[in-house]
Design a protein around this motif. Sequence first.
Motif, PDB file in Angstrom:
ATOM      1  N   ILE A 247       0.822  -1.217   0.000  1.00 26.50           N
ATOM      2  CA  ILE A 247       0.000   0.000   0.000  1.00 26.50           C
ATOM      3  C   ILE A 247       0.855   1.266   0.000  1.00 26.50           C
ATOM      4  N   SER A 248       1.942   1.266   0.764  1.00 27.83           N
ATOM      5  CA  SER A 248       2.753   2.472   0.901  1.00 27.83           C
ATOM      6  C   SER A 248       3.746   2.668  -0.240  1.00 27.83           C
ATOM      7  N   ASN A 249       4.227   1.557  -0.813  1.00 30.36           N
ATOM      8  CA  ASN A 249       5.227   1.678  -1.879  1.00 30.36           C
ATOM      9  C   ASN A 249       5.013   0.578  -2.916  1.00 30.36           C
ATOM     10  N   PRO A 250       3.870   0.598  -3.622  1.00 33.02           N
ATOM     11  CA  PRO A 250       3.523  -0.514  -4.519  1.00 33.02           C
ATOM     12  C   PRO A 250       4.509  -0.727  -5.664  1.00 33.02           C
ATOM     13  N   LEU A 251       5.191   0.339  -6.107  1.00 31.57           N
ATOM     14  CA  LEU A 251       6.120   0.205  -7.230  1.00 31.57           C
ATOM     15  C   LEU A 251       7.347  -0.628  -6.855  1.00 31.57           C
ATOM     16  N   ARG A 252       7.692  -0.657  -5.594  1.00 31.78           N
ATOM     17  CA  ARG A 252       8.859  -1.419  -5.144  1.00 31.78           C
ATOM     18  C   ARG A 252       8.475  -2.751  -4.512  1.00 31.78           C
TER      19      ARG A 252
ATOM     20  N   LEU B  46       1.108  -2.957  14.919  1.00 35.21           N
ATOM     21  CA  LEU B  46       0.344  -1.728  15.153  1.00 35.21           C
ATOM     22  C   LEU B  46       0.963  -0.549  14.413  1.00 35.21           C
ATOM     23  N   LEU B  47       2.293  -0.443  14.470  1.00 36.29           N
ATOM     24  CA  LEU B  47       2.984   0.641  13.770  1.00 36.29           C
ATOM     25  C   LEU B  47       2.766   0.545  12.261  1.00 36.29           C
ATOM     26  N   SER B  48       2.823  -0.674  11.722  1.00 42.28           N
ATOM     27  CA  SER B  48       2.590  -0.878  10.284  1.00 42.28           C
ATOM     28  C   SER B  48       1.213  -0.368   9.877  1.00 42.28           C
ATOM     29  N   TYR B  49       0.220  -0.681  10.701  1.00 40.92           N
ATOM     30  CA  TYR B  49      -1.142  -0.278  10.359  1.00 40.92           C
ATOM     31  C   TYR B  49      -1.381   1.212  10.562  1.00 40.92           C
ATOM     32  N   LEU B  50      -0.665   1.835  11.478  1.00 37.98           N
ATOM     33  CA  LEU B  50      -0.756   3.288  11.612  1.00 37.98           C
ATOM     34  C   LEU B  50      -0.250   3.963  10.343  1.00 37.98           C
ATOM     35  N   VAL B  51       0.865   3.450   9.802  1.00 38.37           N
ATOM     36  CA  VAL B  51       1.410   4.005   8.555  1.00 38.37           C
ATOM     37  C   VAL B  51       0.480   3.700   7.385  1.00 38.37           C
ATOM     38  N   ILE B  52      -0.088   2.480   7.363  1.00 35.33           N
ATOM     39  CA  ILE B  52      -1.024   2.101   6.296  1.00 35.33           C
ATOM     40  C   ILE B  52      -2.234   3.033   6.296  1.00 35.33           C
ATOM     41  N   VAL B  53      -2.799   3.277   7.483  1.00 33.99           N
ATOM     42  CA  VAL B  53      -3.967   4.161   7.580  1.00 33.99           C
ATOM     43  C   VAL B  53      -3.608   5.572   7.125  1.00 33.99           C
TER      44      VAL B  53
END
Length: 311
Positions: free
Chosen positions: A126-131, A215-222
């Motif tokens: 989600i955050s960096n789909p090209l990589r 939890l940190l991953s999902y905070l960044v995802i949101v």
Amino acid sequence: MTHNGSSKPLLFLLTGFPGLEHVHPWIAVPIGLMYFIAICGNATILAIIRAESSLHKPMYLFLAMLAVTDLCLVATMLPTMLRLFWFNARAVSFGVCATQMFFTHSLSCVESGILLAMAFDRFVAISNPLRYSLVLTGSTIAKTGLLMLLRGVLFVLPAPLLLRRLRYCRTNTLSHSFCVHQDMMKLACSDRRVNVIYGLFAVLSTFGIDSLLVLLSYLVIVKTVLSIASGLERLRALDTCVSHLCAVLLFYIPLIGLTIVHRFGERASPLVHILMGFTYVLIPPMLNPIVYSIKVTQIRQRILRRLQSRP
């Protein structure tokens, strides 16, 4: 109960449902059914991922690792539980109990690590789909799985060794129909501070860190999803995370509940201990394949296609 002055007990006694021993064979029916669903569900997920080359992607490869781990957990638990409920065979040797405890905790640690890896997979997608395909290569996925396996083994390996050094002179009856470190440790009457400290260290170093990173991953995802202009695209991005979030909750809620019961539930009813134990060992392996079959379109479509192709 000790043997020839040994510090380790000759036998531990597993606990089913106190007062309901006469209906244990009937209780074994739903328990066996739940295990059957878990085995069939996880085996189906593995078979579909193996057969469909289009599913040989990071998300599904991590899901395959999760299914293998759940199958191993089922294999660890099923023999002693069915012996207990079918034949009222409560007694297990210290060696058998320590072995089951080791596999139960190490596989739980592996599952926690895989759930963290799956969170990282969703984060990158989600955050960096090209990589995405560059970061999560086949080699990286294989090394991640191996690392989580080694971590589970190395962190849990000292536990049975620490249990052997304790002196057992109290009742040898466990709180559950399976063996876990906290339960075995409580039966010792010698100083068990080392076991308590190491157990807390192992839990915080594995499950604690894993849950914080998830939890940190999902905070960044949101945060990333909220920056997407299109409402439809936001929903699509979040929808890819729903099945993983369900798996995380199915794993961590019973784990936290069981931990709380062991740490602070001295006065709780034995039934509370028993039900929390069953939830911990039965619910995640049984429901994980169902959640992914319902929520992941590619898997659901292939299951339906296979069912329709049968005569």
